[in-house]
Design a protein around this motif. Sequence first.
Motif, short mmCIF file in Angstrom:
data_model
loop_
_atom_site.label_atom_id
_atom_site.label_comp_id
_atom_site.label_asym_id
_atom_site.label_seq_id
_atom_site.Cartn_x
_atom_site.Cartn_y
_atom_site.Cartn_z
N HIS A 111 0.81 -1.21 0.00
CA HIS A 111 0.00 0.00 0.00
C HIS A 111 0.85 1.28 0.00
N GLN A 114 2.16 5.89 -3.78
CA GLN A 114 1.19 6.97 -3.88
C GLN A 114 0.61 7.07 -5.29
N PHE A 116 -1.24 4.60 -8.48
CA PHE A 116 -2.04 3.39 -8.61
C PHE A 116 -2.09 3.02 -10.08
N THR A 120 1.79 -1.23 -9.36
CA THR A 120 1.42 -1.37 -7.95
C THR A 120 1.08 -2.82 -7.62
N HIS A 164 -5.40 -3.34 -10.58
CA HIS A 164 -4.59 -2.23 -10.08
C HIS A 164 -4.41 -1.19 -11.18
N GLU A 166 -6.21 2.74 -12.93
CA GLU A 166 -7.22 3.80 -13.02
C GLU A 166 -7.77 3.94 -14.43
N ARG A 185 -9.47 0.17 -6.14
CA ARG A 185 -9.00 1.54 -5.90
C ARG A 185 -9.39 1.98 -4.49
N HIS A 188 -7.05 0.59 -1.85
CA HIS A 188 -5.75 1.26 -1.77
C HIS A 188 -5.86 2.72 -1.35
N GLY A 189 -7.04 3.17 -1.00
CA GLY A 189 -7.23 4.57 -0.64
C GLY A 189 -6.83 4.86 0.80
N VAL A 220 -10.10 8.91 -4.91
CA VAL A 220 -9.20 8.14 -4.06
C VAL A 220 -7.86 8.84 -3.92
N ARG A 221 -7.37 8.92 -2.69
CA ARG A 221 -6.01 9.39 -2.41
C ARG A 221 -5.20 8.17 -2.00
N TYR A 222 -4.20 7.82 -2.82
CA TYR A 222 -3.48 6.58 -2.64
C TYR A 222 -2.31 6.73 -1.67
#
Length: 283
Positions: A111, A114, A116, A120, A164, A166, A185, A188-189, A220-222
């Motif tokens: 994880h 940062q 995605f 990843t 994995h 976007e 997603r 992994h956020g 989402v903020r990874y």
Amino acid sequence: MEYLVIYAIPAFLALVAAEAAWLIRRGQAYDGRDAFASLAMGVGNVFISGACKIGWVAVYVLLYQYRFWDVDMTALWAWPALILGHDFFFYWYHRFSHRVRAGWAAHVNHHSSQAFNLTTALRQSWTTPLYSYGFFMPLALLGFSPVYVITAGAISLVYQFWIHTETIGRLGPLEWFLNTPSHHRVHHGANPQYIDKNYGGIFIIWDRLFGSFVPEDEKVRYGLTHNVESHHPLRIAFHDWIALFREMREAPTLREALRRPFLPPEQGKAPDTPVAVPASPVT
């Protein structure tokens, strides 16, 4: 079939290159250093997992001698039952790896990016192979040959590669029962409402059944709530083990030190240790 992951590596790399070219052509940022760090983690995992698998297969073989019944893998229901059963136990392995401190120390590197993208998926742990195979031991007792259990694990790992990304949006009715890029997603956020959600491997049905499902809503903020600002594979692989050992060393009593690896990750943290889960437990 037990070498399915090895055979799939060229396809993985080709898809990684295609995705990178697509993102760059669209003017989107692509962090090459992060991608190479993930690739390095993946290479290390292949060798470590292979070594650990030897010991775990021996355990499977031993348990298989005491199986409750024999499963005829030529039966139409056998492979679907094995894949479904393997995914059930994967859910609990994955949830353990998030909700138990030692498990999170092993799993957190997956994880830590940062970004995605497909690289990843390759950012695999160097220490989860020490215990992950143990979660699937019941399958040997249920009559599935160790070869087929290992093969089911390879199928699961290959499936989880493509989620994995976007570049794929939502997939309509498939979202109800399959783990999809949208669902993963969320997993992994680092957004508070996304943390410790959507543990499924191939299927999302277990999360719906056991209350850990959340749909993708907010952007989402990874990464982690406190990110590891390093691309060095050793730092990525072992930073949280170092933090855990520090917590144990600083514990006020021996009993407390021995408890720390088995507590939820948010408990017992040193003041400046990165935390990757919220203070509230999963419900």
